[in-house]
Design a protein around this motif. Structure first.
Motif, mmCIF file in Angstrom:
data_model
loop_
_atom_site.group_PDB
_atom_site.id
_atom_site.type_symbol
_atom_site.label_atom_id
_atom_site.label_comp_id
_atom_site.label_asym_id
_atom_site.label_seq_id
_atom_site.Cartn_x
_atom_site.Cartn_y
_atom_site.Cartn_z
ATOM 1 N N LEU A 14 14.308 40.101 60.732
ATOM 2 C CA LEU A 14 15.009 41.373 60.583
ATOM 3 C C LEU A 14 15.520 41.873 61.928
ATOM 4 O O LEU A 14 16.689 42.275 62.063
ATOM 5 N N LYS A 15 14.676 41.806 62.929
ATOM 6 C CA LYS A 15 15.059 42.274 64.266
ATOM 7 C C LYS A 15 16.208 41.453 64.825
ATOM 8 O O LYS A 15 17.152 41.996 65.424
ATOM 9 N N GLU A 16 16.155 40.130 64.616
ATOM 10 C CA GLU A 16 17.207 39.245 65.136
ATOM 11 C C GLU A 16 18.535 39.509 64.449
ATOM 12 O O GLU A 16 19.590 39.557 65.096
ATOM 13 N N VAL A 17 18.514 39.702 63.127
ATOM 14 C CA VAL A 17 19.752 39.979 62.392
ATOM 15 C C VAL A 17 20.360 41.308 62.830
ATOM 16 O O VAL A 17 21.563 41.404 63.115
ATOM 17 N N LEU A 18 19.537 42.324 62.917
ATOM 18 C CA LEU A 18 20.035 43.653 63.282
ATOM 19 C C LEU A 18 20.544 43.697 64.717
ATOM 20 O O LEU A 18 21.401 44.514 65.057
ATOM 21 N N ARG A 19 20.041 42.793 65.538
ATOM 22 C CA ARG A 19 20.483 42.738 66.931
ATOM 23 C C ARG A 19 21.979 42.453 67.036
ATOM 24 O O ARG A 19 22.644 42.837 67.995
ATOM 25 N N HIS A 20 22.536 41.768 66.036
ATOM 26 C CA HIS A 20 23.951 41.397 66.046
ATOM 27 C C HIS A 20 24.857 42.483 65.466
ATOM 28 O O HIS A 20 26.072 42.297 65.405
ATOM 29 N N ASP A 21 24.260 43.567 65.012
ATOM 30 C CA ASP A 21 25.035 44.697 64.499
ATOM 31 C C ASP A 21 26.002 44.266 63.397
ATOM 32 O O ASP A 21 27.202 44.523 63.443
ATOM 33 N N CYS A 22 25.471 43.568 62.403
ATOM 34 C CA CYS A 22 26.282 43.037 61.298
ATOM 35 C C CYS A 22 26.130 43.910 60.054
ATOM 36 O O CYS A 22 25.023 44.323 59.717
ATOM 37 N N GLN A 23 27.236 44.154 59.387
ATOM 38 C CA GLN A 23 27.191 44.919 58.142
ATOM 39 C C GLN A 23 27.287 44.023 56.905
ATOM 40 O O GLN A 23 26.798 44.381 55.843
ATOM 41 N N PHE B 164 25.692 45.031 53.499
ATOM 42 C CA PHE B 164 26.280 44.467 52.279
ATOM 43 C C PHE B 164 25.788 43.023 52.203
ATOM 44 O O PHE B 164 25.974 42.242 53.135
ATOM 45 N N LEU B 165 25.141 42.650 51.104
ATOM 46 C CA LEU B 165 24.435 41.375 51.037
ATOM 47 C C LEU B 165 25.018 40.452 49.977
ATOM 48 O O LEU B 165 25.213 40.832 48.820
ATOM 49 N N GLU B 166 25.296 39.225 50.396
ATOM 50 C CA GLU B 166 25.797 38.179 49.500
ATOM 51 C C GLU B 166 24.865 36.980 49.577
ATOM 52 O O GLU B 166 24.371 36.628 50.656
ATOM 53 N N ILE B 167 24.623 36.347 48.453
ATOM 54 C CA ILE B 167 23.867 35.093 48.414
ATOM 55 C C ILE B 167 24.784 33.990 47.926
ATOM 56 O O ILE B 167 25.475 34.143 46.916
ATOM 57 N N GLU B 168 24.803 32.871 48.659
ATOM 58 C CA GLU B 168 25.530 31.685 48.226
ATOM 59 C C GLU B 168 24.529 30.697 47.651
ATOM 60 O O GLU B 168 23.561 30.318 48.309
ATOM 61 N N THR B 169 24.750 30.290 46.425
ATOM 62 C CA THR B 169 23.808 29.447 45.701
ATOM 63 C C THR B 169 24.554 28.390 44.907
ATOM 64 O O THR B 169 25.734 28.553 44.592
ATOM 65 N N ASN B 170 23.863 27.287 44.572
ATOM 66 C CA ASN B 170 24.506 26.277 43.729
ATOM 67 C C ASN B 170 24.391 26.619 42.244
ATOM 68 O O ASN B 170 24.878 25.884 41.387
ATOM 69 N N GLY B 171 23.730 27.729 41.937
ATOM 70 C CA GLY B 171 23.709 28.233 40.564
ATOM 71 C C GLY B 171 22.793 27.497 39.618
ATOM 72 O O GLY B 171 23.026 27.526 38.406
ATOM 73 N N THR B 172 21.745 26.865 40.119
ATOM 74 C CA THR B 172 20.829 26.127 39.244
ATOM 75 C C THR B 172 19.470 26.801 39.098
ATOM 76 O O THR B 172 18.592 26.287 38.406
ATOM 77 N N ILE B 173 19.295 27.959 39.754
ATOM 78 C CA ILE B 173 18.036 28.696 39.674
ATOM 79 C C ILE B 173 18.341 30.128 39.255
ATOM 80 O O ILE B 173 19.152 30.812 39.880
ATOM 81 N N LEU C 126 12.680 40.915 52.704
ATOM 82 C CA LEU C 126 13.664 40.912 53.784
ATOM 83 C C LEU C 126 14.980 41.524 53.316
ATOM 84 O O LEU C 126 15.590 42.340 54.025
ATOM 85 N N VAL C 127 15.422 41.142 52.130
ATOM 86 C CA VAL C 127 16.666 41.677 51.577
ATOM 87 C C VAL C 127 16.560 43.188 51.386
ATOM 88 O O VAL C 127 17.503 43.933 51.666
ATOM 89 N N GLN C 128 15.399 43.650 50.924
ATOM 90 C CA GLN C 128 15.200 45.083 50.754
ATOM 91 C C GLN C 128 15.307 45.817 52.087
ATOM 92 O O GLN C 128 15.958 46.877 52.190
ATOM 93 N N ASP C 129 14.704 45.243 53.131
ATOM 94 C CA ASP C 129 14.785 45.859 54.460
ATOM 95 C C ASP C 129 16.225 45.911 54.964
ATOM 96 O O ASP C 129 16.668 46.912 55.540
ATOM 97 N N LEU C 130 16.957 44.825 54.757
ATOM 98 C CA LEU C 130 18.358 44.775 55.193
ATOM 99 C C LEU C 130 19.208 45.772 54.405
ATOM 100 O O LEU C 130 20.106 46.420 54.948
ATOM 101 N N LYS C 131 18.913 45.868 53.114
ATOM 102 C CA LYS C 131 19.636 46.825 52.270
ATOM 103 C C LYS C 131 19.390 48.251 52.740
ATOM 104 O O LYS C 131 20.308 49.090 52.778
ATOM 105 N N ASN C 132 18.146 48.526 53.121
ATOM 106 C CA ASN C 132 17.796 49.857 53.615
ATOM 107 C C ASN C 132 18.533 50.196 54.911
ATOM 108 O O ASN C 132 18.707 51.372 55.245
ATOM 109 N N LYS C 133 18.965 49.148 55.628
ATOM 110 C CA LYS C 133 19.711 49.345 56.876
ATOM 111 C C LYS C 133 21.213 49.465 56.631
ATOM 112 O O LYS C 133 22.002 49.540 57.564
ATOM 113 N N GLY C 134 21.609 49.454 55.363
ATOM 114 C CA GLY C 134 23.020 49.653 55.021
ATOM 115 C C GLY C 134 23.846 48.384 54.979
ATOM 116 O O GLY C 134 25.083 48.449 54.989
#
Length: 225
Positions: free
Chosen positions: A60-69, A98-107, A88-96
């Motif tokens: 979380l700290k490393e991601v936020l260090r880059h100031d990414c939305q 926008f979250l995308e997941i790339e998946t192969n769609g089998t799970i 982790l996703v919840q923490d990132l969401k709380n920081k505002g």
């Protein structure tokens, strides 16, 4: 879907930086070498020097260090670790973020993630990947993502056989062309441009979204740029 794409484009324009959280085996069918297979990255690089063991707080700290939305969580297959991703996703969401997941769609996604994720980029494997249909096409998962307005499908295409397979899948799961992104399979810029010229005409004719591979166009198959 069109409004979702416009929103994503607006978020990208507004964002100071964009980060993709990625891992091993980015996408074998796209022509990028995997990590563990013959000729893969681990034959050229020491995994002990490439893998970082980090706590959730450290990530979380490393991601936020880059100031990414706008954050993209991508391959290998992130859904294999979805239960560990929730906090982790919840923490990132709380920081505002926008979250995308790339998946192969089998799970099938955990409902806790479904409530948090802003967009799903589903990139199913085709027959050209060498995977069996039973392993690459899970009807329950396809139906879930097809029913979600927060989802688009992305296919890596190398020839007309792939295109025919995609059209069959569209009919099976009632997918519209406006929700489908087609990307040419290529490992170097020359092949990318050649196959892209063919593929973009199909997209124009049938109403698909065309995407190139910018990293290949700029740097071919060079790593670490």
């Amino acid at each position: 879907m069109e409004n979702l794409i416009k929103r994503a484009a607006q978020d990208i324009v507004k964002a100071k930086r964009i980060t993709a959280l990625t891992g091993a085996g980015i996408s074998a069918e796209s022509g990028i070498p995997t990590f563990r297979d013959k000729g893969g990255f681990w034959e050229k690089y020491d995994p002990t020097q490439q893998i970082a063991n980090m706590t959730q707080e450290e990530v979380l700290k490393e991601v936020l260090r880059h100031d990414c939305q706008y954050l993209v969580i991508t391959g290998g297959e992130p859904m294999l670790q979805q239960s560990q991703l929730v906090a982790l996703v919840q923490d990132l969401k709380n920081k505002g973020c926008f979250l995308e997941i790339e998946t192969n769609g089998t799970i099938l996604p955990d409902q806790r993630l479904v409530k948090l994720i802003d967009h799903w980029s589903v990139s199913p494997k085709l027959e050209n990947s060498g995977n069996s249909r039973a392993s690459r096409e899970i009807a329950e998962c396809y139906k879930f993502f097809a029913s979600s307005p927060l989802c688009h499908f992305k296919y890596v295409v190398q020839d007309s056989k792939d295109f025919t397979e995609i059209q069959t899948t569209m009919r099976t799961y009632n997918l519209t062309s406006s929700r489908i992104i087609l990307m040419p399979q290529a490992q170097d810029s020359e092949a990318l441009i050649q196959r892209g010229k063919w593929l973009v005409e199909l997209c124009k004719t049938h109403g698909f979204i065309f995407s190139t591979r910018l990293q290949i166009l700029l740097w071919d198959n060079k790593r670490g740029v």
